[in-house]
Design a protein around this motif. Structure first.
Motif, mmCIF file in Angstrom:
data_model
loop_
_atom_site.group_PDB
_atom_site.id
_atom_site.type_symbol
_atom_site.label_atom_id
_atom_site.label_comp_id
_atom_site.label_asym_id
_atom_site.label_seq_id
_atom_site.Cartn_x
_atom_site.Cartn_y
_atom_site.Cartn_z
ATOM 1 N N ASN A 1 -0.173 -1.014 1.102
ATOM 2 C CA ASN A 1 0.496 -0.710 2.293
ATOM 3 C C ASN A 1 1.899 -0.769 2.426
ATOM 4 O OD1 ASN A 1 -1.656 -0.004 4.674
ATOM 5 N ND2 ASN A 1 -2.628 -1.959 3.884
ATOM 6 N N GLU A 2 2.449 -1.651 2.015
ATOM 7 C CA GLU A 2 3.903 -1.835 1.821
ATOM 8 C C GLU A 2 4.634 -0.595 1.145
ATOM 9 O OE1 GLU A 2 7.841 -3.011 0.479
ATOM 10 O OE2 GLU A 2 6.265 -2.334 -0.795
ATOM 11 N N PHE A 3 3.873 -0.233 -0.119
ATOM 12 C CA PHE A 3 4.481 0.946 -0.718
ATOM 13 C C PHE A 3 4.273 2.197 0.134
ATOM 14 C CE2 PHE A 3 3.660 4.242 -4.294
ATOM 15 C CZ PHE A 3 4.938 4.376 -4.414
ATOM 16 N N GLY A 4 3.184 2.381 0.854
ATOM 17 C CA GLY A 4 2.960 3.517 1.630
ATOM 18 C C GLY A 4 4.293 3.570 2.741
ATOM 19 N N GLY A 5 4.711 2.443 3.424
ATOM 20 C CA GLY A 5 5.702 2.437 4.271
ATOM 21 C C GLY A 5 6.850 2.826 3.663
ATOM 22 N N PHE A 6 7.187 2.299 2.650
ATOM 23 C CA PHE A 6 8.200 2.868 1.665
ATOM 24 C C PHE A 6 8.252 4.295 1.351
ATOM 25 C CE2 PHE A 6 10.125 3.642 -2.432
ATOM 26 C CZ PHE A 6 11.324 3.216 -2.233
ATOM 27 N N LEU A 7 7.304 4.689 0.908
ATOM 28 C CA LEU A 7 7.231 6.104 0.718
ATOM 29 C C LEU A 7 7.755 7.064 1.718
ATOM 30 C CD1 LEU A 7 3.969 6.783 -1.491
ATOM 31 C CD2 LEU A 7 6.299 6.892 -2.168
ATOM 32 N N ALA A 8 7.070 6.658 3.088
ATOM 33 C CA ALA A 8 7.341 7.390 4.274
ATOM 34 C C ALA A 8 8.732 7.628 4.621
ATOM 35 C CB ALA A 8 6.603 7.009 5.459
ATOM 36 N N THR B 1 -2.035 -7.387 9.525
ATOM 37 C CA THR B 1 -1.341 -7.322 8.254
ATOM 38 C C THR B 1 -0.936 -5.966 7.951
ATOM 39 O OG1 THR B 1 -2.690 -9.432 7.571
ATOM 40 C CG2 THR B 1 -1.789 -8.013 6.030
ATOM 41 N N ASP B 2 -1.542 -4.834 7.985
ATOM 42 C CA ASP B 2 -1.278 -3.598 7.491
ATOM 43 C C ASP B 2 -0.003 -3.043 8.262
ATOM 44 O OD1 ASP B 2 -2.835 -3.318 9.705
ATOM 45 O OD2 ASP B 2 -4.092 -1.596 9.122
ATOM 46 N N ALA B 3 -0.032 -3.261 9.553
ATOM 47 C CA ALA B 3 1.116 -2.809 10.365
ATOM 48 C C ALA B 3 2.371 -3.545 9.890
ATOM 49 C CB ALA B 3 0.948 -3.078 11.926
ATOM 50 N N ARG B 4 2.476 -5.005 9.651
ATOM 51 C CA ARG B 4 3.523 -5.518 9.282
ATOM 52 C C ARG B 4 3.877 -4.996 7.660
ATOM 53 N NH1 ARG B 4 0.626 -10.071 10.690
ATOM 54 N NH2 ARG B 4 0.298 -10.607 8.625
ATOM 55 N N GLU B 5 2.919 -4.824 6.762
ATOM 56 C CA GLU B 5 3.267 -4.465 5.617
ATOM 57 C C GLU B 5 3.847 -3.012 5.397
ATOM 58 O OE1 GLU B 5 -0.335 -6.999 3.022
ATOM 59 O OE2 GLU B 5 -0.619 -4.858 3.576
ATOM 60 N N ARG B 6 3.471 -2.088 6.359
ATOM 61 C CA ARG B 6 4.038 -0.891 6.443
ATOM 62 C C ARG B 6 5.593 -1.001 6.929
ATOM 63 N NH1 ARG B 6 -1.331 2.360 8.775
ATOM 64 N NH2 ARG B 6 -2.673 1.556 6.968
ATOM 65 N N TYR B 7 5.788 -1.658 7.929
ATOM 66 C CA TYR B 7 7.275 -1.929 8.381
ATOM 67 C C TYR B 7 8.149 -2.621 7.238
ATOM 68 C CZ TYR B 7 11.021 -2.889 11.156
ATOM 69 O OH TYR B 7 12.273 -2.910 11.985
ATOM 70 N N GLN B 8 7.448 -3.583 6.644
ATOM 71 C CA GLN B 8 8.175 -3.940 5.294
ATOM 72 C C GLN B 8 8.548 -3.133 4.436
ATOM 73 O OE1 GLN B 8 5.427 -7.146 4.095
ATOM 74 N NE2 GLN B 8 6.051 -8.633 5.827
ATOM 75 N N HIS C 1 9.293 0.137 4.985
ATOM 76 C CA HIS C 1 10.325 0.883 5.720
ATOM 77 C C HIS C 1 11.436 0.115 5.619
ATOM 78 C CE1 HIS C 1 12.371 2.976 9.106
ATOM 79 N NE2 HIS C 1 12.489 1.510 9.723
ATOM 80 N N GLN C 2 11.472 -1.113 5.822
ATOM 81 C CA GLN C 2 12.719 -1.958 5.871
ATOM 82 C C GLN C 2 13.286 -1.824 4.155
ATOM 83 O OE1 GLN C 2 11.046 -5.512 7.446
ATOM 84 N NE2 GLN C 2 12.755 -5.443 8.833
ATOM 85 N N ARG C 3 12.404 -1.893 3.270
ATOM 86 C CA ARG C 3 12.623 -1.739 1.727
ATOM 87 C C ARG C 3 13.532 -0.723 1.604
ATOM 88 N NH1 ARG C 3 10.102 -0.865 -3.314
ATOM 89 N NH2 ARG C 3 8.406 -0.540 -2.432
ATOM 90 N N ALA C 4 12.733 0.525 2.173
ATOM 91 C CA ALA C 4 13.284 2.082 1.745
ATOM 92 C C ALA C 4 14.789 1.959 2.209
ATOM 93 C CB ALA C 4 12.406 2.887 2.362
ATOM 94 N N LEU C 5 15.085 1.270 3.649
ATOM 95 C CA LEU C 5 16.576 1.408 4.220
ATOM 96 C C LEU C 5 17.410 0.930 3.146
ATOM 97 C CD1 LEU C 5 15.359 1.059 8.074
ATOM 98 C CD2 LEU C 5 16.219 3.165 6.975
ATOM 99 N N ALA C 6 16.945 -0.236 2.728
ATOM 100 C CA ALA C 6 17.743 -1.434 2.223
ATOM 101 C C ALA C 6 18.170 -0.775 0.797
ATOM 102 C CB ALA C 6 17.009 -2.671 1.596
#
Length: 333
Positions: free
Chosen positions: A160-167, A189-196, A198-203
């Motif tokens: 999920n974290e990678f999916g949030g990053f990709l978006a 958990t999946d909601a938090r991981e997707r947002y994480q 998102h934050q990684r992509a911004l960073a």
């Protein structure tokens, strides 16, 4: 009513061979299988499931606990699971946990009381400790969309974290910098991981998330609608919105159209899941593909392999998402 003895006599085989054909748990020559099935059809023989379970200590039924029964996401999940079991001659019993601890526990206990041979659990509210204790019991189970270190051999999950990053990374590559985010319930958990993600992509672009451009939704269309309204009311400029699932993205698209906005001319929208309606929204939704049907099939194969000793091939435990580019996201102006 015909008996198993009559079937064996008509097919010219032993009782044990008829039993093997009915239970589908031991290899039988195809010619013999056809002969037994033909005899059963000719005599109108219907196996007694209670007698079968007493003889084999198996009920040939699998319990499935999902968070909800509504929506295309869970429909795709259940379809993938049921199709795999139906092909193997097994049946499913389904219960819903509604993302509530007590209801999830009650659902698990109900399925155990039905003497299910195994369980497939899509649970969010019960604790890791509860599941670790459950693993010490006699009923095998596999977890969908959840990873617990102590149960890693029975977890089938999405990155999920990678999916949030990709978006978010996709939007950043398109030149967007002011990106709003409509999250799922952050206790999940999946909601938090997707947002994480998102934050990684911004960073990676030396940006940080703006709290004024964040809304915690509910994974439903209403959450997307309310989220977009709040983002617009904040008067903080944004050129794109990432929604943590497609239902909320659909709500955001509908509200944008009702308020006179043009997507993606005024702002882009990206979802997550790639459910079947994502292709039919207006505009067609750019989203992250979540292969939940394939994951459901993999959970079923885990059960067939671990419980029924059927050769189902390698079990894939971690699935990777990918971006599906459609019409709801465009380059920043």
């Amino acid at each position: 009513m015909a008996t198993i003895y009559e079937v064996a006599k008509a097919a010219g085989v032993s009782l044990a061979t008829v039993s093997r054909v009915m239970n589908n748990n031991t290899p039988v020559r195809e010619a013999t299988r056809v002969k037994v099935l033909a005899a059963m059809a000719e005599l109108g023989y219907r196996p007694n499931s209670i007698a079968q379970s007493l003889a084999s200590s198996r009920t040939n039924s699998i319990g499935i606990l999902v968070s909800e029964l509504h929506g295309p996401f869970y429909g795709a999940m259940l379809t993938g699971i049921e199709a795999e079991f139906r092909a193997a001659g097994k049946h499913v019993i389904i219960a819903a946990g509604h993302s509530e601890r007590a209801t999830e526990q009650d659902g698990i206990e109900f399925l155990q009381s039905r003497n299910c041979d195994a369980l497939i659990l899509h649970v969010e509210a019960v604790s890791d400790d509860y599941l670790l204790k459950l693993a010490q019991g006699s009923t095998p189970f596999v977890l969908l969309n959840r990873h617990i270190d102590g149960l890693s051999d029975r977890c089938i999950s999405l990155n999920n974290e990678f999916g949030g990053f990709l978006a978010t990374d996709y939007l950043l590559q398109q030149g967007h910098r002011a990106i709003a985010y409509i999250a799922g319930p952050m206790w999940k958990t999946d909601a938090r991981e997707r947002y994480q993600g998102h934050q990684r992509a911004l960073a990676a672009y030396h940006l940080s998330a703006d709290s004024r451009l964040f809304f915690e939704g509910d994974f439903r269309e209403t959450g997307g609608s309310k989220g977009l309204q709040q983002l617009l009311n904040s008067k903080v400029p944004f050129s794109a919105v990432v929604c943590a699932n497609d239902e909320m993205a659909s709500g955001a698209l509908t509200t944008a159209r009702e308020l006179g906005f043009n997507v993606p001319a005024d702002f882009s929208v990206v979802g997550f899941d790639n459910v079947n309606f994502a292709y039919y929204t207006y505009p067609k939704l750019t989203t992250i593909d979540y292969p939940i049907s394939a994951m459901g099939q993999m959970a079923a194969r885990w059960v067939l392999q671990r419980v029924y000793q059927q050769n189902t091939g390698d079990i894939q435990q971690l699935f990777e998402p990918h971006l599906v580019s459609r019409d709801s996201a465009a380059s920043a102006i």
